[in-house]
Design a protein around this motif. Structure first.
Motif, PDB file in Angstrom:
ATOM      1  N   TRP A  75     -64.234  51.114  52.649  1.00  6.83           N
ATOM      2  CA  TRP A  75     -63.721  49.722  52.672  1.00  6.83           C
ATOM      3  C   TRP A  75     -64.114  48.803  51.339  1.00  6.83           C
ATOM      4  N   ARG A  76     -65.463  49.180  50.915  1.00  5.36           N
ATOM      5  CA  ARG A  76     -65.994  48.693  49.733  1.00  5.36           C
ATOM      6  C   ARG A  76     -65.002  49.051  48.221  1.00  5.36           C
ATOM      7  N   ASP A  77     -64.748  50.134  48.227  1.00  6.62           N
ATOM      8  CA  ASP A  77     -63.915  50.650  47.235  1.00  6.62           C
ATOM      9  C   ASP A  77     -62.106  49.979  47.567  1.00  6.62           C
ATOM     10  N   LYS A  81     -62.651  42.738  46.523  1.00  5.02           N
ATOM     11  CA  LYS A  81     -63.035  41.316  46.590  1.00  5.02           C
ATOM     12  C   LYS A  81     -63.700  41.110  47.737  1.00  5.02           C
ATOM     13  N   ALA A  82     -63.979  41.834  48.960  1.00  5.88           N
ATOM     14  CA  ALA A  82     -64.350  41.711  50.031  1.00  5.88           C
ATOM     15  C   ALA A  82     -65.870  41.757  50.097  1.00  5.88           C
ATOM     16  N   GLU A  83     -66.464  40.963  51.084  1.00  2.59           N
ATOM     17  CA  GLU A  83     -67.946  40.883  51.466  1.00  2.59           C
ATOM     18  C   GLU A  83     -67.822  41.932  52.799  1.00  2.59           C
ATOM     19  N   TYR A  97     -76.481  47.997  48.935  1.00  3.29           N
ATOM     20  CA  TYR A  97     -75.200  48.332  48.190  1.00  3.29           C
ATOM     21  C   TYR A  97     -74.655  46.823  47.883  1.00  3.29           C
ATOM     22  N   ASP A  98     -74.049  46.772  46.857  1.00  2.00           N
ATOM     23  CA  ASP A  98     -73.127  45.767  46.054  1.00  2.00           C
ATOM     24  C   ASP A  98     -72.264  45.283  47.359  1.00  2.00           C
ATOM     25  N   ARG A  99     -72.053  43.911  47.812  1.00  2.77           N
ATOM     26  CA  ARG A  99     -71.012  43.517  48.809  1.00  2.77           C
ATOM     27  C   ARG A  99     -71.192  43.983  49.893  1.00  2.77           C
ATOM     28  N   ILE A 100     -72.294  44.758  50.575  1.00  3.91           N
ATOM     29  CA  ILE A 100     -72.412  45.096  51.765  1.00  3.91           C
ATOM     30  C   ILE A 100     -73.965  44.732  52.394  1.00  3.91           C
ATOM     31  N   GLU A 101     -73.764  44.325  53.751  1.00  5.57           N
ATOM     32  CA  GLU A 101     -74.914  43.873  54.184  1.00  5.57           C
ATOM     33  C   GLU A 101     -74.868  44.720  55.575  1.00  5.57           C
ATOM     34  N   ILE A 102     -76.027  45.133  55.961  1.00  6.60           N
ATOM     35  CA  ILE A 102     -75.858  46.001  57.435  1.00  6.60           C
ATOM     36  C   ILE A 102     -76.941  45.528  58.219  1.00  6.60           C
TER      37      ILE A 102
END
Length: 103
Positions: A75-77, A81-83, A97-102
């Motif tokens: 999804w990041r790829d 522009k998504a968080e 990871y850049d733009r990913i929070e778990i």
């Protein structure tokens, strides 16, 4: 394109079918619905981000891929522009990871 990204990162949502629990090809459906968001700054929540450590069908550990949030990386790829926010009962707090929070 999305199925290819799922395959690249080892998600069960792609086309790769090394065992019956994989190769769902959800990317075709998701791409039809999500393509309008490709260049938009959205926030996406995915509940259940991990293929299980050991496959219940064939016993493979991550099917040869590293331990990672497989579909969130796809999804990041796909959504540059998504968080991305993921929730799972598997602990991913050791990942950054850049733009990913778990959670």
């Amino acid at each position: 394109m999305l199925n290819e990204l799922f395959d690249k990162y080892g998600s069960d949502k792609g086309n790769l079918p090394p065992c019956p629990s994989r190769g769902h090809a959800y990317g075709d459906f998701y791409e039809k619905k999500m393509s309008i968001f490709v260049d938009k700054p959205i926030r996406l929540l995915e509940i259940g981000v991990c293929n299980s450590d050991v496959c219940h069908e064939c016993g493979a550990r991550y099917h040869g891929y590293p331990r990672q949030p497989h579909s969130l990386l796809a999804w990041r790829d796909y959504l540059p522009k998504a968080e991305l926010v993921g929730m799972d009962n598997v602990d991913f707090t050791d990942f950054d990871y850049d733009r990913i929070e778990i959670f």
